[in-house]
Design a protein around this motif. Structure first.
Motif, PDB file in Angstrom:
ATOM      1  N   GLN A 285      -0.795  -4.408  -3.491  1.00 12.46           N
ATOM      2  CA  GLN A 285       0.534  -3.901  -3.206  1.00 12.46           C
ATOM      3  C   GLN A 285       1.408  -4.993  -2.614  1.00 12.46           C
ATOM      4  OE1 GLN A 285       0.916  -0.843  -0.148  1.00 12.46           O
ATOM      5  NE2 GLN A 285       2.617   0.100  -1.219  1.00 12.46           N
TER       6      GLN A 285
ATOM      7  N   LYS B 177       6.860  -2.123  -2.985  1.00 12.36           N
ATOM      8  CA  LYS B 177       6.381  -1.661  -4.283  1.00 12.36           C
ATOM      9  C   LYS B 177       5.235  -0.663  -4.118  1.00 12.36           C
ATOM     10  CE  LYS B 177       9.011  -4.602  -6.516  1.00 12.36           C
ATOM     11  NZ  LYS B 177      10.172  -4.137  -7.327  1.00 12.36           N
ATOM     12  N   GLY B 178       4.951   0.056  -5.192  1.00 13.74           N
ATOM     13  CA  GLY B 178       3.792   0.925  -5.162  1.00 13.74           C
ATOM     14  C   GLY B 178       2.519   0.139  -5.422  1.00 13.74           C
ATOM     15  N   PRO B 179       1.364   0.675  -5.014  1.00 16.15           N
ATOM     16  CA  PRO B 179       0.096  -0.003  -5.296  1.00 16.15           C
ATOM     17  C   PRO B 179      -0.128  -0.104  -6.803  1.00 16.15           C
ATOM     18  CG  PRO B 179      -0.180   1.746  -3.678  1.00 16.15           C
ATOM     19  CD  PRO B 179       1.176   1.914  -4.264  1.00 16.15           C
TER      20      PRO B 179
END
Lengths: 112, 113
Positions: free
Chosen positions: B38, B42-44
Motif C-alpha cells: 500500500q 491508495k488502496g492495498p
C-alpha cells in the motif's frame, strides 16, 4: 483498480449524524467487502456481501449497517456517527473463482 | 484477539538490500496467505500470495516463504529499491464463510539510497 469506485472520497461530519458510503463495481463480482483501516490495527472487516440482499457481519460490525440491492453497489451506513468511527474505509471485491480481493481507493472519514 | 501477528512495525533497508517481513498466525484453518502493498493515499494492492501446499513462491524480486508447522510466513524483497518504500500487510483467510481476510498490522518499509 478492478473497476471499483468509492464515494465520497473524503467526508467530514459531526457526531450523531448518519453517514452512507458507497462502493460501486463494474465487473459483476458476487462478493464485496467493507474494511476500515486504523493505525496499529491494519485492516479490519466490517461487513461483507455474497450476493444481492445477502450480507454478513465481520470483526468490527457494531455501529455499522450495510445494504446491497444491486450487484454493483454495496452501501455502508453509520447510523449515528461517533468519533471512534473516524477512519479510512476501503471497499473490496473478490474475483471469483480466485480468492484474491481487490481494493478500492478508499474513503477518508472524519467524525468531529 | 490478533490472529495474524506481523513484525517488524517499521523497517529501513539500504538500496540493493534484502527486506524481510514476518507474520505468524494462530488459526490452523487458514489456507490462503496474501501479501498486500500500500502506497500513501491508495488502496492495498495484491503483491503475491501462497497456499500451504508449497513452502516458497517467487515472483520477480518478491518471495514468500511458508512454514506450516511453525504457522509462520514471511515476505522477502530482494534488491530492494526506493520505489518499494510502502506499507506491507500480510493477511490470511480460510475457505468458506466468505473467505474473509484477517490482516496483520502492517510494516512500513523505507528503502534508502
Amino acid at each position: 483498480d478492478a473497476g471499483i469506485t468509492q464515494s465520497p472520497r473524503h467526508k467530514v461530519t459531526e457526531t450523531g449524524t448518519p453517514v452512507t458510503l458507497r462502493c460501486h463495481q463494474t465487473e459483476n463480482h458476487r462478493y464485496m467487502y467493507w474494511y476500515r483501516q486504523d493505525p496499529g490495527h491494519g485492516l479490519r472487516l466490517i461487513h461483507y456481501s455474497y450476493g444481492v440482499k445477502d450480507t454478513d457481519k465481520g470483526e468490527v460490525s457494531d455501529g455499522y449497517s450495510v445494504s446491497r440491492s444491486k450487484t454493483e453497489d454495496f452501501l455502508l451506513t453509520l447510523e449515528s456517527a461517533t468519533s471512534s468511527q473516524t477512519s479510512v474505509y476501503f471497499c473490496a471485491i473478490r474475483a471469483d473463482p480466485q480468492e484474491t480481493q481487490y481494493f478500492g481507493p478508499g474513503t477518508r472519514l472524519l467524525v468531529l | 484477539q490478533q490472529q495474524v501477528k506481523q513484525s517488524p512495525q517499521s523497517l529501513i533497508v539500504q538500496k540493493g538490500g534484502i527486506s524481510i517481513i514476518n507474520c505468524a498466525y494462530e488459526n490452523t484453518a487458514f489456507d490462503y496467505f496474501p501479501w498486500y502493498q500500500q502506497f500513501p493515499g491508495k488502496g492495498p494492492a495484491l503483491l503475491i500470495a501462497i497456499r500451504p501446499d508449497v513452502s516458497e513462491k517467487k515472483e520477480g524480486r518478491f518471495t514468500i516463504s511458508f512454514n506450516k508447522s511453525a504457522k509462520q510466513f514471511s515476505l522477502h524483497i530482494m534488491d530492494s529499491q526506493p520505489g518499494d518504500s510502502a506499507t506491507y500487510f500480510c493477511a490470511a483467510s480460510a475457505a468458506g464463510g466468505g473467505n474473509k481476510l484477517t490482516f496483520g498490522t502492517g510494516t512500513q518499509l523505507k528503502v534508502e539510497l
